[in-house]
Write a protein that holds these residues in place. Structure first.
Motif, mmCIF file in Angstrom:
data_model
loop_
_atom_site.group_PDB
_atom_site.id
_atom_site.type_symbol
_atom_site.label_atom_id
_atom_site.label_comp_id
_atom_site.label_asym_id
_atom_site.label_seq_id
_atom_site.Cartn_x
_atom_site.Cartn_y
_atom_site.Cartn_z
ATOM 1 N N GLU A 1 -13.705 -35.975 -59.295
ATOM 2 C CA GLU A 1 -13.992 -35.921 -60.866
ATOM 3 C C GLU A 1 -13.147 -36.662 -61.429
ATOM 4 N N VAL A 2 -13.529 -35.704 -63.074
ATOM 5 C CA VAL A 2 -11.923 -36.639 -64.012
ATOM 6 C C VAL A 2 -12.068 -35.633 -64.594
ATOM 7 N N ARG A 3 -10.382 -35.360 -64.610
ATOM 8 C CA ARG A 3 -9.644 -34.422 -65.803
ATOM 9 C C ARG A 3 -8.569 -34.683 -66.602
ATOM 10 N N MET A 4 -9.618 -34.081 -67.852
ATOM 11 C CA MET A 4 -8.564 -34.645 -69.060
ATOM 12 C C MET A 4 -7.055 -33.888 -69.113
ATOM 13 N N GLY A 5 -6.372 -34.668 -69.552
ATOM 14 C CA GLY A 5 -5.312 -33.944 -70.040
ATOM 15 C C GLY A 5 -4.844 -33.848 -71.294
ATOM 16 N N ALA A 6 -4.607 -32.955 -72.301
ATOM 17 C CA ALA A 6 -4.117 -32.359 -73.686
ATOM 18 C C ALA A 6 -2.831 -33.322 -73.573
ATOM 19 N N GLY A 7 -2.119 -34.968 -73.007
ATOM 20 C CA GLY A 7 -1.484 -35.230 -73.662
ATOM 21 C C GLY A 7 0.288 -34.797 -73.806
ATOM 22 N N ALA A 8 0.372 -33.834 -72.186
ATOM 23 C CA ALA A 8 1.632 -33.688 -72.874
ATOM 24 C C ALA A 8 2.481 -34.239 -71.060
ATOM 25 N N PHE A 9 4.095 -34.761 -71.176
ATOM 26 C CA PHE A 9 4.257 -35.618 -70.227
ATOM 27 C C PHE A 9 4.723 -35.134 -69.472
ATOM 28 N N ALA B 1 3.301 -29.477 -62.118
ATOM 29 C CA ALA B 1 2.547 -29.795 -62.721
ATOM 30 C C ALA B 1 0.847 -30.132 -63.382
ATOM 31 N N LEU B 2 0.803 -31.413 -62.636
ATOM 32 C CA LEU B 2 -0.460 -31.814 -62.955
ATOM 33 C C LEU B 2 -1.369 -31.009 -62.010
ATOM 34 N N ILE B 3 -1.549 -30.359 -61.016
ATOM 35 C CA ILE B 3 -2.036 -29.814 -60.216
ATOM 36 C C ILE B 3 -2.254 -28.221 -60.713
ATOM 37 N N ALA B 4 -1.228 -28.177 -61.698
ATOM 38 C CA ALA B 4 -1.321 -26.631 -62.423
ATOM 39 C C ALA B 4 -2.759 -27.025 -63.155
ATOM 40 N N SER B 5 -2.110 -27.763 -64.025
ATOM 41 C CA SER B 5 -3.613 -27.822 -65.306
ATOM 42 C C SER B 5 -5.414 -28.847 -64.517
ATOM 43 N N ILE B 6 -5.342 -29.288 -64.002
ATOM 44 C CA ILE B 6 -6.145 -29.164 -62.732
ATOM 45 C C ILE B 6 -6.501 -28.319 -62.448
ATOM 46 N N GLU B 7 -6.036 -27.303 -62.327
ATOM 47 C CA GLU B 7 -6.632 -25.673 -61.743
ATOM 48 C C GLU B 7 -7.276 -25.050 -63.113
ATOM 49 N N GLY B 8 -6.555 -25.280 -64.590
ATOM 50 C CA GLY B 8 -6.952 -24.672 -65.594
ATOM 51 C C GLY B 8 -5.889 -23.706 -66.348
ATOM 52 N N GLY C 1 -1.598 -27.596 -52.356
ATOM 53 C CA GLY C 1 -1.427 -28.601 -53.818
ATOM 54 C C GLY C 1 -2.697 -27.723 -54.738
ATOM 55 N N VAL C 2 -3.956 -28.314 -54.902
ATOM 56 C CA VAL C 2 -5.009 -27.937 -55.528
ATOM 57 C C VAL C 2 -5.937 -26.492 -54.705
ATOM 58 N N TRP C 3 -5.581 -25.729 -55.642
ATOM 59 C CA TRP C 3 -5.929 -24.267 -54.971
ATOM 60 C C TRP C 3 -5.627 -23.948 -53.903
#
Ligand SMILES: Cc1cc2nc3c(=O)[nH]c(=O)nc-3n(C[C@H](O)[C@H](O)[C@H](O)COP(=O)(O)O)c2cc1C
Ligand code: SF4
Ligand code: SF4
Ligand code: SF4
Length: 594
Positions: free
Chosen positions: A271-279, A286-293, A309-311
C-alpha cells in the motif's frame, strides 16, 4: 505483448505539464490515429527528460534517441508526418547539444554505471510488460520457486549491499535481524520520503521504474517473512505516487502481489501511504508513527523497528534505492555486485549533483570513484571557469569537504572519517565565490525549520545556532559568538534524540574547521570575503562606466543616478544589494566591495 516500432516518451514533469505537455500527448495520439500510425508508434508519459525551463515541453523518440524540445501543439502534425511517416529527423525541433550535459539523465556520462537507473526513461512505467521484458519479476520468480528466504538473505549478505537512505547499515543484516524476531505479523516499509533539498534520486526511480521497487520489496518480504508492506512517499511527488499505485495494481493482476504468489505459500500485499512533507518523517521511527496515523515524531531506539515497528510489530525499513537494486543483485549474483565499489562500500550509488558544476542532475557511479572524478569527470568541472571551493555531501546534516579531500574515494567510511557523510546522495558543489558562513546559515535555517521540537537540545539549540549565524552574516557577530557556536554545536549533537538534531550542526562544524578565517573576517573585519553577505558589501560604479543608463533602468529601488554618457553613482543608503546592476552592465563597470 504488443510491439511498436517507435516509442515517444513525453516528459510530464509538473513544469512541463504547466507548459502544455498533456496537450502535446493528446495531439500526438490524435495525429497518430489520423495518420494510421497508432499501432506502430506508442506515446508514453515519463518524468523529466531535461531542464523544463530550457527544453519543456519535450519528448524523446526511441530507438532513434532523438530529443525534441520546446514543442507546441501546432508542431505535432509536422513532427508526426516528417519523423514517423517520412523517417526524417527534424533538426529545428531538436534540443540543442547542451541537453547532453544539462540533462537530468541523458546518455550515461563518463564513469557512470547505471544499475538502479537502468530502466529510467527507457521503459513505460505504466506498463508492467515492459518491465517484464527487461527481466522484471524474474528474480522474484527464482527466489520463490527455486530458493529459500535464508538463501536470499545469504546472497544479499555476500553482495555487501548497504542501505542507501543514509546510515549505510548492511541491508541483509537488517533483514536477518527482523526475520529472527519471534513475533508476527511482520511488516515492510519503504522510505520514499526524500526530503533533502535538491535530492531527487528516489523520485526518479519511483516515477520511471516503480516495478523495480515493488519487486525488491516483495523479495525482501519473502526473505523476512513479512505479510504487508507500506511505501511512504511524500505527497509532493504526485507522479511517483500515481505510478506506484498503477504498478501495485498491475503486480496484483499478474499475481505478484496477493495470496500464494507464484503458487507458493507466501502471501504479501503493498500500500502507498502519503506523507505531508515534514523532513523529519524520513527518520524511520517518525515514518512508522506517521504510517500509523500518529504525529510524525521520532522516538528513542531501541527498540529498533526490526523488533517493534509498524503497529508494534517487527518491521524492516529500507530506502527506495536499497529495494530497487535487490532484483538486479539476485539476477546477476552477489559476486557481480560486490565486484564494484570499495572493500566496504559495494556496488553503485545514485547522486543528485547540484550547485556550481557544469553537469547538474542525476548520476549513478560505482563507489570508490574519487570526489575529483565525480566533480570534474562526471560533473564536467566548475562552471564559468571558476575554482572549486567545497563540496557538501550527505544532505543538510552532512559536512563540507574541501580541495584536500578531492582524492578521497566515495565510500561510507572515508566520507565519515573526513567529517562528512554519504547521506542519501545529495552533492552540492560550491565555487570560490561562495560564502561558507552563509552556507552554514542556509543549512541551519533548513534543519531548524524542520526540527519537530520534541526534544529541547534540538528545538532550542538549532534556533540559537541559527541566531548566531544570522548575527555573524549581518556583521554583528563577535569572536565570543564563534566560541558559543562551537559549544552549542557540540551540545546539540550530543544530546538530541534523533539524527536530525545529531547531524544538524555538521555544516557549521565543518565550515568552522575548514573556513575559520571566513568566520573571523565576518566578526573582526566586518567583511565577507566572498562578497555574499548583504550587510557586509556595497556596490560601486567604476570609471569604466559609459553612462548607458541600463543599470539605472533596472535598479528596483532607483538607487542609481546619472546622466546619459556620464559616470553613474549608487546611493548606498537606498541600495538593497540585489546585484542586478552587476548582471546587466555590459561594461563590467559595477564592482562589489567588502
Ligand atoms: C531527519 C532524518 C530524515 C531522514 N530522511 C530519510 C529519507 O528521506 N529517506 C530515507 O531512506 N532515509 C531517511 N533517513 C534515514 C532513515 O531513518 C533510515 O535510516 C533509512 O530509511 C533506512 O533505510 P536504508 O537502511 O535502506 O538506508 C532519515 C533520517 C533522519 C534522521
Ligand atoms: S532531534 Fe530534533 S527532530 Fe529529532 S526528535 Fe529531537 S526535536 Fe525532533
Ligand atoms: S550599466 Fe554599466 S555602463 Fe551602463 S550606466 Fe550602469 S554602470 Fe554605467
Ligand atoms: S545592487 Fe540592486 S539595489 Fe543596489 S544599486 Fe544595484 S540594482 Fe540597485
Amino acid at each position: 505483448m504488443k510491439f511498436f516500432r517507435s516509442h515517444v516518451l513525453v516528459s510530464v514533469d509538473p513544469e512541463c505539464v504547466a507548459q502544455g505537455a498533456h496537450q502535446i500527448v493528446d495531439a500526438l495520439n490524435d495525429e497518430l490515429v489520423a495518420q494510421g500510425l497508432i499501432d506502430e508508434i506508442q506515446v508514453l508519459e515519463t518524468s523529466r527528460l531535461g531542464d523544463p525551463n530550457r527544453f519543456g515541453p519535450d519528448l524523446v523518440v526511441y530507438p532513434e534517441n532523438v530529443h525534441y524540445a520546446n514543442l507546441t501543439v501546432d508542431d505535432v502534425p509536422f513532427l508526426v508526418e516528417e519523423h514517423f511517416l517520412k523517417g526524417r529527423i527534424i533538426e529545428k525541433f531538436r534540443a540543442k547539444e547542451t541537453v547532453v550535459t544539462d540533462d537530468e539523465l541523458g546518455a550515461p556520462k563518463s564513469k557512470e554505471v547505471r544499475i538502479v537507473l537502468r530502466n529510467c526513461g527507457k521503459i513505460d512505467p505504466h506498463n508492467i510488460e515492459e518491465y517484464i521484458a527487461e527481466d522484471g519479476y524474474q528474480a522474484l520468480a527464482n527466489a520463490l520457486t527455486a530458493s529459500t528466504p535464508e538463501k536470499v538473505i545469504d546472497e544479499m549478505m555476500r553482495s555487501g549491499l548497504r542501505g542507501r537512505g543514509g546510515a549505510g547499515f548492511p541491508a541483509a543484516r537488517k533483514w536477518q535481524l527482523c526475520r529472527q524476531v519471534p513475533d508476527n505479523p511482520k511488516y515492510l516499509t519503504c522510505n520514499a520520503d526524500e526530503g533533502d533539498p535538491g535530492a531527487f534520486m528516489n523520485r526518479r526511480v519511483l516515477e520511471s521504474d516503480p516495478h523495480s521497487v515493488v519487486e525488491g520489496m516483495i523479495i525482501a518480504a519473502y526473505a523476512i517473512g513479512a505479510s504487508m508492506g507500506y511505501i511512504y512517499c511524500r505527497a509532493e511527488y504526485p507522479i511517483a505516487v500515481a505510478n506506484l499505485n498503477i504498478a501495485i495494481e498491475q503486480a496484483r493482476e499478474f499475481g505478484f502481489l496477493g495470496n500464494n504468489i507464484f503458487g507458493s505459500d507466501f502471501s504479501f500485499d503493498l500500500e502507498v501511504r502519503m506523507g505531508a512533507g515534514a523532513f523529519v518523517c524520513g527518520e524511520e521511527t517518525a515514518l512508522i508513527a506517521s504510517i500509523e496515523g500518529k504525529r510524525g515524531e521520532p522516538r528513542p531506539r531501541p527498540p529498533f523497528p526490526a523488533v517493534k515497528g509498524v503497529w508494534g510489530k517487527p518491521t524492516n525499513n529500507n530506502n527506495v534505492e536499497t529495494y530497487a537494486v535487490v532484483p538486479q543483485i539476485l539476477l546477476n549474483g552477489a559476486e557481480w555486485y560486490a565486484s564494484m565499489g570499495t572493500e566496504k562500500s559495494k556496488g553503485t550509488k545514485t547522486f543528485a549533483i547540484a550547485g556550481d558544476v557544469v553537469n547538474t542532475g542525476l548520476i549513478e557511479v560505482p563507489f570508490g570513484l574519487s570526489l575529483r572524478e565525480v566533480i570534474f569527470d562526471v560533473g564536467g568541472g566548475i562552471k564559468d571557469g571558476k575554482q572549486f571551493k567545497a563540496i557538501q555531501t550527505g544532505g543538510p546534516m552532512g559536512g563540507c569537504l574541501v580541495a584536500e579531500h578531492l582524492d578521497l574515494p566515495l565510500d561510507y567510511e572515508a566520507l565519515t572519517a573526513a567529517g562528512s557523510m554519504m547521506g542519501s546522495g545529495g552533492l552540492i558543489i560550491m565555487d570560490d565565490e561562495t560564502c561558507m558562513v552563509d552556507i552554514a546559515r542556509f543549512f541551519m535555517e533548513f534543519t531548524q525549520e524542520e526540527s519537530c521540537g520534541k526534544c529541547t537540545p534540538c528545538r532550542v539549540g538549532t534556533r540559537r545556532i541559527l541566531d548566531i549565524l544570522e548575527k555573524i552574516c549581518e556583521g554583528k557577530g563577535t569572536l565570543a559568538d564563534i566560541d558559543r557556536l562551537e559549544l552549542l554545536c557540540e551540545e546539540v549533537m550530543k544530546n538530541s534524540l534523533c539524527g536530525l538534531g545529531q547531524g544538524a550542526p555538521n555544516p557549521v562544524v565543518s565550515t568552522l574547521k575548514h573556513f575559520r578565517e571566513e568566520y573571523i573576517a565576518h566578526v573582526v573585519e566586518k567583511r565577507c570575503p566572498a562578497k555574499v553577505c548583504k550587510a557586509l558589501i556595497s556596490y560601486k560604479i567604476e570609471p569604466a562606466c559609459t553612462g548607458c543608463m541600463v543599470c539605472a533602468r533596472n535598479c528596483p529601488v532607483e538607487a542609481i543616478a546619472g546622466e546619459r554618457r556620464q559616470l553613474h553613482v549608487i546611493d548606498d543608503k537606498t541600495c538593497i544589494r540585489c546585484g542586478i546592476c552587476v548582471q546587466v552592465c555590459n561594461f563590467n563597470a559595477v564592482s562589489v566591495l567588502s
